[in-house]
Write a protein that holds these residues in place. Sequence first.
Motif, PDB file in Angstrom:
ATOM      1  N   GLU A  16       0.826  -1.204   0.000  1.00  0.00           N
ATOM      2  CA  GLU A  16       0.000   0.000   0.000  1.00  0.00           C
ATOM      3  C   GLU A  16       0.860   1.253   0.000  1.00  0.00           C
ATOM      4  N   GLU A  17       1.966   1.234   0.738  1.00  0.00           N
ATOM      5  CA  GLU A  17       2.861   2.392   0.741  1.00  0.00           C
ATOM      6  C   GLU A  17       3.492   2.595  -0.627  1.00  0.00           C
ATOM      7  N   VAL A  18       3.902   1.508  -1.279  1.00  0.00           N
ATOM      8  CA  VAL A  18       4.465   1.613  -2.629  1.00  0.00           C
ATOM      9  C   VAL A  18       3.403   2.161  -3.581  1.00  0.00           C
ATOM     10  N   HIS A  19       2.165   1.701  -3.427  1.00  0.00           N
ATOM     11  CA  HIS A  19       1.080   2.179  -4.286  1.00  0.00           C
ATOM     12  C   HIS A  19       0.862   3.674  -4.087  1.00  0.00           C
ATOM     13  N   GLU A  20       0.913   4.169  -2.846  1.00  0.00           N
ATOM     14  CA  GLU A  20       0.747   5.602  -2.591  1.00  0.00           C
ATOM     15  C   GLU A  20       1.872   6.400  -3.242  1.00  0.00           C
ATOM     16  N   ARG A  21       3.098   5.906  -3.161  1.00  0.00           N
ATOM     17  CA  ARG A  21       4.222   6.603  -3.779  1.00  0.00           C
ATOM     18  C   ARG A  21       4.071   6.630  -5.301  1.00  0.00           C
ATOM     19  N   ARG A  22       3.571   5.552  -5.858  1.00  0.00           N
ATOM     20  CA  ARG A  22       3.356   5.521  -7.307  1.00  0.00           C
ATOM     21  C   ARG A  22       2.251   6.497  -7.720  1.00  0.00           C
ATOM     22  N   ARG A  23       1.243   6.609  -6.919  1.00  0.00           N
ATOM     23  CA  ARG A  23       0.189   7.574  -7.215  1.00  0.00           C
ATOM     24  C   ARG A  23       0.754   8.987  -7.297  1.00  0.00           C
ATOM     25  N   GLU A  24       1.544   9.355  -6.313  1.00  0.00           N
ATOM     26  CA  GLU A  24       2.110  10.703  -6.316  1.00  0.00           C
ATOM     27  C   GLU A  24       3.133  10.877  -7.437  1.00  0.00           C
ATOM     28  N   ALA A  25       3.854   9.821  -7.756  1.00  0.00           N
ATOM     29  CA  ALA A  25       4.795   9.894  -8.879  1.00  0.00           C
ATOM     30  C   ALA A  25       4.050  10.132 -10.184  1.00  0.00           C
ATOM     31  N   HIS A  26       2.913   9.446 -10.369  1.00  0.00           N
ATOM     32  CA  HIS A  26       2.120   9.631 -11.579  1.00  0.00           C
ATOM     33  C   HIS A  26       1.560  11.047 -11.640  1.00  0.00           C
ATOM     34  N   MET A  27       1.109  11.592 -10.514  1.00  0.00           N
ATOM     35  CA  MET A  27       0.607  12.964 -10.492  1.00  0.00           C
ATOM     36  C   MET A  27       1.697  13.931 -10.931  1.00  0.00           C
ATOM     37  N   ARG A  28       2.924  13.721 -10.466  1.00  0.00           N
ATOM     38  CA  ARG A  28       4.029  14.619 -10.838  1.00  0.00           C
ATOM     39  C   ARG A  28       4.345  14.490 -12.325  1.00  0.00           C
ATOM     40  N   GLN A  29       4.272  13.276 -12.842  1.00  0.00           N
ATOM     41  CA  GLN A  29       4.544  13.091 -14.266  1.00  0.00           C
ATOM     42  C   GLN A  29       3.508  13.831 -15.117  1.00  0.00           C
ATOM     43  N   VAL A  30       2.245  13.759 -14.741  1.00  0.00           N
ATOM     44  CA  VAL A  30       1.202  14.481 -15.470  1.00  0.00           C
ATOM     45  C   VAL A  30       1.419  15.976 -15.352  1.00  0.00           C
TER      46      VAL A  30
END
Length: 744
Positions: free
Chosen positions: A186-200
């Motif tokens: 779940e922590e990895v998933h949260e970090r990926r979510r924020e990484a995707h937001m930054r990429q967009v």
Amino acid sequence: MAETAPEPAGTYVLGIRHHGPGSARAVLAELDRIRPHAVLIEGPADATPIIGALVDPGMAPPVAVLGYAADNPAKAAFWPFAEFSPEWQAMRWAVKAGVPVEFCDLPTSQVLAHRDDAPADEPRAPSRADPIGTLAATAGYDDPERWWDDVIETRGEGTGFAAITEAMTALRTAAEPFELGEPSAEEVHERRREAHMRQVLRKALKRPGVERVAIVCGAWHAPALSGKLPPATADSKLLRGMPKLRSKLAWVPWTHSRLAAASGYGAGVISPGWYHHLFTTPDDVTVRWLIHQATLLRDKDIDISSAHIIETARLADALAVMRRRPLAGLTEISEATLAVMCQGDSGLADLMYREAVIGERLGGVPDDAPVVPLQADLTATARSARLKVEPTARELVVDLRRPADNAKSLLLHRLSVLGVEWGTPLEVSGTGTFKEGWTLRWRPEFVIDVVMASVWGTTVPAAATAKVVDQASSGGSLDRVTGALEAALLAELPDALPPVLTALHERVAVDHDVLHLMSALPALGRARRYGDVRGTDTAALGSVASSLLLRVCIGVPAAISNLNDDAAAEFKRGLDAVHQTVSLLDEEDRDRWAAAVRVIADRSDVNGLLVGRATRLLLDGGEIDAADAARRLGLALSAGATPVAKAQWIEGFLGDGGLLLVHDRHLLAVIDRWLIGLGDQDFTDVLPLLRRTFGEFDAGVRRNIGNRVASLGEAPVATAPTTTVDAALAAPAVAVVAQILGLP
């Protein structure tokens, strides 16, 4: 007047609370001030193409973005929005202003794949503290909802987004020591979510003419998107190799109750109805809310005057002053409502909480919105049948002889076959078979059920037919096959009948358990009866039922031997069910069944419960007279049987009704003499059984039996001769009654 200078170029992160009316107002004010060139919203990135539907006149929140796996619709996720949701208002602002807007969170394809890949038995990392709760505790509040209500929702002025981001930064920094070691899924998933937001965000900033970008996201994510962004390579590495699955998206209606935290929704709020009122009411918030509550109470015939409203408002304001709150919030208003409007009735206050504070507003989506074909057919059929989709429960009674009512019944039965329980059967009064009762209530999650059912077909009749045939042909118990047959007739699925009947014949041929065969007969009887009501050709059911009954009658003598008390009780239930069904069959079948019942009644080596019940069935059917029944009762109560066996015989004979003893003094006298002759120990042994038997009778029946027992020693009272019925004169009236009841 000089134009206001534009805000400087850069990224403006608006950290909000999901479904917060104060946050929604603040976001709108900030967007008007910033005038961004692009707006990013926390939500599934692949749902961006359907954002434009927001301004369609047919779109009415609350609604939700539904994402589901294309090859398995059971895998689904919802992203709901209410009118007071900041994300919803930001999207509407951008669409109306002509500003590019898109979702920036992980796409549905990756969200659903993550749910599949997350290990169920993984040890959970120490959970981070609730950020809102931590800030509330720091401010001296013991209730996070109350703190947020005071600071953001109720007040509503100003933005404070920079302060929110700063507070969340401090909270995330304080939580870092707890996140040491190997991160959880779940922590990895949260970090990926924020990484995707930054990429967009990076892509948006690179577009020509884009200088100011506004990001509307949950307050917890604000620090990850603020300030100077980290190198893109780290985010790309974190996102590389993420699992995906093919998914589809659509807008679907939602309800306020499904937005409530009490429903289990993770980002839910405790008072969606109240929040809707806060957002849509510009002034006199408290008074207008109390008027709304007063209207609800008046609709329930509760006398509420304007004086009640005035006194409730005064008490709410006084409570707010005493508690040093800037304005009366929901807590104060609810307490004042309980004291004044509800006069201390907590039950009435709870009703107001459900209907007003939570509410049951149902959203809507445009007719041309993308949906699965089955949903489109369901919507069109419901509209044709004049069935209104409503989130509140209501009762519906239909007359199957009317085409419009019959259409409603068929749709509800077919949806029930598909697992969409929009209507649940409701008992209705009357002896005819033309009336049907339903309790209707539409729930948003039925959309998922419809998507899942779409694998069976593109229209409701076709999908229901395919599912019924599969249920019958996939094996299983005889009950399952007969249930499929009954469902096919109730839902009027003629194309399903031939394969279902074939499956029934095959299953009956290999099933030798008499109880299984007996349990299948009632379904056939009901199916035949309802087929007659709907005008469906059920001739084939008669031969199936007759064949099944024949096998039951042949197997009864062996099946009733050596049964213990529990098995005898189960067989008795089957006996009663078959007896009620046989009345719907032909005369030859009724005669065959009567002979089988007589076999049971004549046996002396069978559990007394069954012998007594068989004797009663023969008596009620006119196969034996009262004198013969009394003789059989006397033999059963003779000295050769144990007291318990005698009590079982009486239990089976009397069943759940004692009117027979009220009207037949001879039978009552036989039982009375037997009871009087019991010894102390025998009476103690049979008392529990007798108490259970007589306890099933109505109080009035027990009282009449007592009166009859008290008068057994008296001479019988002469009665007037029975009036003779003239059959010729009664024939026209009998024919009319038979036509009304649908009898032959």
